[in-house]
Design an enzyme around this catalytic site. Structure first.
Site, PDB file in Angstrom:
ATOM      1  N   ASP A  77     -24.695 -38.437   4.639  1.00  0.00           N
ATOM      2  CA  ASP A  77     -24.284 -37.531   3.563  1.00  0.00           C
ATOM      3  C   ASP A  77     -23.576 -36.274   4.055  1.00  0.00           C
ATOM      4  O   ASP A  77     -22.770 -35.701   3.336  1.00  0.00           O
ATOM      5  CB  ASP A  77     -25.464 -37.177   2.651  1.00  0.00           C
ATOM      6  CG  ASP A  77     -26.720 -36.785   3.412  1.00  0.00           C
ATOM      7  OD1 ASP A  77     -26.657 -36.580   4.635  1.00  0.00           O
ATOM      8  OD2 ASP A  77     -27.777 -36.682   2.768  1.00  0.00           O
ATOM      9  N   ASP A  93     -35.037 -29.569   8.410  1.00  0.00           N
ATOM     10  CA  ASP A  93     -35.783 -30.771   7.991  1.00  0.00           C
ATOM     11  C   ASP A  93     -36.723 -31.349   9.035  1.00  0.00           C
ATOM     12  O   ASP A  93     -37.795 -31.835   8.694  1.00  0.00           O
ATOM     13  CB  ASP A  93     -34.844 -31.894   7.521  1.00  0.00           C
ATOM     14  CG  ASP A  93     -34.081 -31.536   6.259  1.00  0.00           C
ATOM     15  OD1 ASP A  93     -34.546 -30.622   5.543  1.00  0.00           O
ATOM     16  OD2 ASP A  93     -33.034 -32.127   5.998  1.00  0.00           O
TER      17      ASP A  93
END
Length: 747
Positions: free
Chosen positions: A38, A445
């Protein structure tokens, strides 16, 4: 400008570290496989090494949004051809997207701009594929757009595109109308050809399209895309994630009530028989068991009645993969409940390629570690090998090479299949002058890593605290084994967790101090930026929410700094343990009492924008003092709006700065070992020099610069992090937004 040849390599994490929304197998050439990410571009599989090779590293500073890949198509007639629909956001601040085409499997690209935006990092990005090639006539391509732009077609192999004005539904679903991020029409989700309705050289006549609309979502053309009708009798109330036609004549569709990758609280799986027109609900879950959507859909080309689907955000206790060998009449789960809370497993997990995927936690039946996955929006079976499966997750690519063991009572061996994929977003890099690790990272993350060997998967930060994103990391220059990092603790999950971690042994072990900055009514949520004094006798923390605080007790008590505005960028002097620097909105500040008080120095000429964001026109401020020389500071950043953009140098603790005239724009500054015969450390910057954007090194205090990357190694908008290595001359570490960490050495 001058350039010097460098060899660029990825710092290995072993697992990717980000979401892989799509894996695409070529249908005519074995082992030709692509993966799209992405924000990190796309990759091609190398069968000989069982690893992935980036095909997006030529993406540059200006065209950074090409690293958001919303769809990818590999040509079944000419396997050398591959296409991508790229563009990262449909938000107001991104540019329009493009269709990219390659005749050499992604080694080089040509680009056609689109008159609208593409959303590689937007909701619904694991649906697909939205970009497809006619399997009978490969000069014909279709693309399903977002944002109400409908269906588009090319008849010249992707060079020019026109809207299919007869297509009736541009989509109605909006994930979240109240958010700038989610208030856009998701649009078209997937396109599937019925290859049997054409012959080689003659266009396929029957085409199916899935649309993000809960009322009417599946459309068909039987005249090569001239006219379209909604399929009669189709299910409603759900959004179609994937649709694929089996050679049996059954169109299989996974549905969810959200488009993913995070949402979906109910879903169904259906099949439509193209001959009879009958719809059959073949959902593997019903009633109270149906509390998640379905994302991934895999058909076995060798066995047309064999298919698999994955849950889309079952979350607890784990995702589920379902397999049927009879067209969905009955299903088998990859795990099932035994005697609660125990579970029975038809799979084993092997994470030796990236041991950190278990996040350092102990696995239990109700909280497995590692998880089978999450955000499992794409699941594929190799069309040439029924035993090979791959699926994307929020952190990696998992796969199996013995999938059919499932059908004979054996265990499916699942392992990490992401070698070569490096998808982390890098928020900080340090290279201390001593210790066993030349590089320690702060990552979005996945927290960050200590790298003892750049070519081997690292271990995650050991011991508490733990949080998803590490925003900032620093070490004490004169006592480098003392390190501090900051993130944002999940207090709901773990109330005692602190948003700051301290190490006394070079990042091997970490502990939490006893307190965090608090303004009396609010304790910080964390994040922001941290700086450590030269000796480690104080910590300065510019929090994300309540201002700047300092501690002289190794984090066990905190006091608000006076004179430095909230949100300021901060740095420590690397010689004087009592000296810190600050910058906010054009004003430079200095503290000589360990961060307790700051005063403006009067230095002028700086940009006034202080936002350290990634959006166009925002200032990236990078400010670091030079080891070994008190008061020696470099400042990079600015923006084109104010026409104040570049690299500044101070030798008097920020009392005054000189702007370099040979650097047009600069976003980052870092230091490495001095060149042979030099005493001053080498400088590394991401900048625009002589009209060229790139990575540069100076060995003579900024008087001259050499470019050390090239057009094939650009890594998009690299305004995240950079540092040299104080122990290895010429070595640079570069952090990217979605392409992981790179390291490079002179050839």
């Amino acid at each position: 400008g001058m350039s010097e040849p460098y060899t660029w390599k990825s710092v290995v994490t072993g697992a990717g570290g980000g979401f892989v929304p799509g894996i695409i197998f070529n249908q005519t050439e074995p082992n030709l496989i692509y993966a799209r990410t992405d924000i990190g571009g796309a990759y091609r599989w190398n069968q000989a090494t069982s690893s992935w090779v980036s095909i997006s590293d030529s993406v540059g500073w200006v065209d950074w949004n090409k690293n958001g890949v919303d769809a990818l198509a590999t040509d079944p007639i000419d396997p050398n051809k591959v296409y991508m629909a790229t563009g990262t956001y449909t938000n107001h601040w991104d540019n329009n997207g493009q269709i990219m085409r390659s005749n050499d499997r992604g080694n080089t690209w040509q680009t056609t701009p689109l008159p609208f935006k593409v959303g590689g990092n937007m909701p619904g990005r694991s649906a697909g594929e939205r970009l497809v090639i006619d399997p009978n006539k490969n000069n014909i391509l279709y693309f399903g757009a977002r944002s109400g732009n409908g269906l588009w077609k090319s008849i010249d192999s992707g060079v020019t595109w026109s809207k299919v004005t007869s297509f009736p539904n541009v989509g109605t679903y909006i994930q979240n109308p109240t958010l700038d991020y989610g208030n856009d029409l998701v649009g078209l989700s997937w396109i599937t050809f019925d290859k049997s309705t054409g012959t080689l050289g003659n266009a396929t006549q029957t085409i199916y399209v899935g649309v993000a609309d809960t009322a009417s979502s599946v459309y068909r053309s039987t005249d090569g895309g001239v006219t379209w009708t909604a399929l009669a009798g189709q299910p409603t109330g759900f959004l179609p994630h994937h649709g694929e036609l089996s050679s049996t004549g059954d169109l299989y569709i996974t549905y969810s009530n959200g488009v993913g990758p995070y949402d979906g609280s109910k879903g169904e799986v259906w099949k439509y028989n193209k001959t009879s027109g009958a719809w059959t609900n073949i959902s593997p879950t019903t009633g109270t068991d149906n509390w998640y959507g379905f994302g991934g859909l895999a058909l076995d080309a060798q066995h047309p009645n064999t298919l698999m689907v994955s849950s889309l955000n079952a979350w607890w206790p784990d995702e589920v993969i379902f397999r049927s060998t009879n067209g969905g009449a009955t299903w088998s789960r990859i795990w099932d409940w035994g005697n609660y809370p125990e579970r029975t497993y038809k799979f084993s997990m092997d994470i030796t390629a990236a041991p950190w995927l278990d996040h350092g936690t102990t696995s239990t039946s109700l909280d497995p570690s590692p998880k089978l996955g999450w955000m499992m929006g794409d699941l594929e079976i190799d069309p040439f090998n029924s035993n090979r499966m791959m699926y994307g997750t929020g952190a990696t690519i998992y796969g199996s090479n013995n999938l059919t063991s499932w059908d004979t009572g054996g265990k499916v061996n699942i392992s990490v299949m992401a070698k070569g994929v490096e998808e982390t977003a890098v928020l900080g890099l340090i290279s201390p002058p001593t210790g066993t690790s030349h590089l320690i990272t702060a990552l979005g993350d996945v927290s960050g890593f200590r790298h003892e060997d750049l070519s081997v998967a690292p271990t995650k930060f050991q011991t508490s605290p733990s949080w998803a994103t590490t925003m900032s990391i620093d070490y004490a220059e004169l006592s480098p084994s003392y390190m501090v990092r900051v993130g944002s603790a999940d207090k709901e999950k773990t109330p005692s967790m602190k948003s700051i971690g301290i190490s006394n042994d070079g990042g091997v072990n970490w502990y939490m101090p006893n307190s965090e900055p608090s303004n009396g009514t609010k304790t910080t949520v964390g994040h922001g930026q941290v700086a450590v004094s030269a000796s480690g006798n104080s910590i300065l923390w510019s929090t994300s929410d309540i201002g700047v605080y300092y501690s002289k007790t190794s984090g066990n008590s905190w006091t608000a700094s006076a004179g430095l505005p909230a949100g300021a960028k901060i740095a420590s002097d690397r010689v004087n343990p009592n000296k810190y620097y600050g910058f906010y909105a054009g004003t430079f500040y200095v503290s000589v009492d360990g961060g307790a008080t700051f005063t403006a120095t009067g230095a002028s000429g700086f940009p006034t924008n202080n936002v350290a964001g990634l959006q166009p026109n925002e200032a990236q401020i990078s400010m670091k003092a030079v080891p070994g020389i008190e008061g020696d500071i470099w400042f990079a950043g600015g923006n084109t709006v104010e026409n104040k953009y570049g690299l500044w140098h101070s030798t008097n603790s920020g009392a005054s700065f000189t702007k370099l005239t040979n650097v047009e724009e600069a976003d980052l500054i870092g230091y490495g070992k001095a060149a042979p015969g030099q005493t001053y450390m080498s400088l590394y910057t991401v900048a625009k020099i002589d009209g060229v954007r790139g990575v540069f090194r100076s060995d003579d205090v900024g008087a001259t610069w050499v470019r050390i990357n090239d057009d094939a190694h650009q890594y998009a908008k690299i305004n995240m992090a950079i540092t040299g290595d104080p122990r290895i001359y010429g070595r640079v570490y570069l952090g990217t937004n979605g392409r992981g960490t790179l390291y490079a050495d002179p050839v």
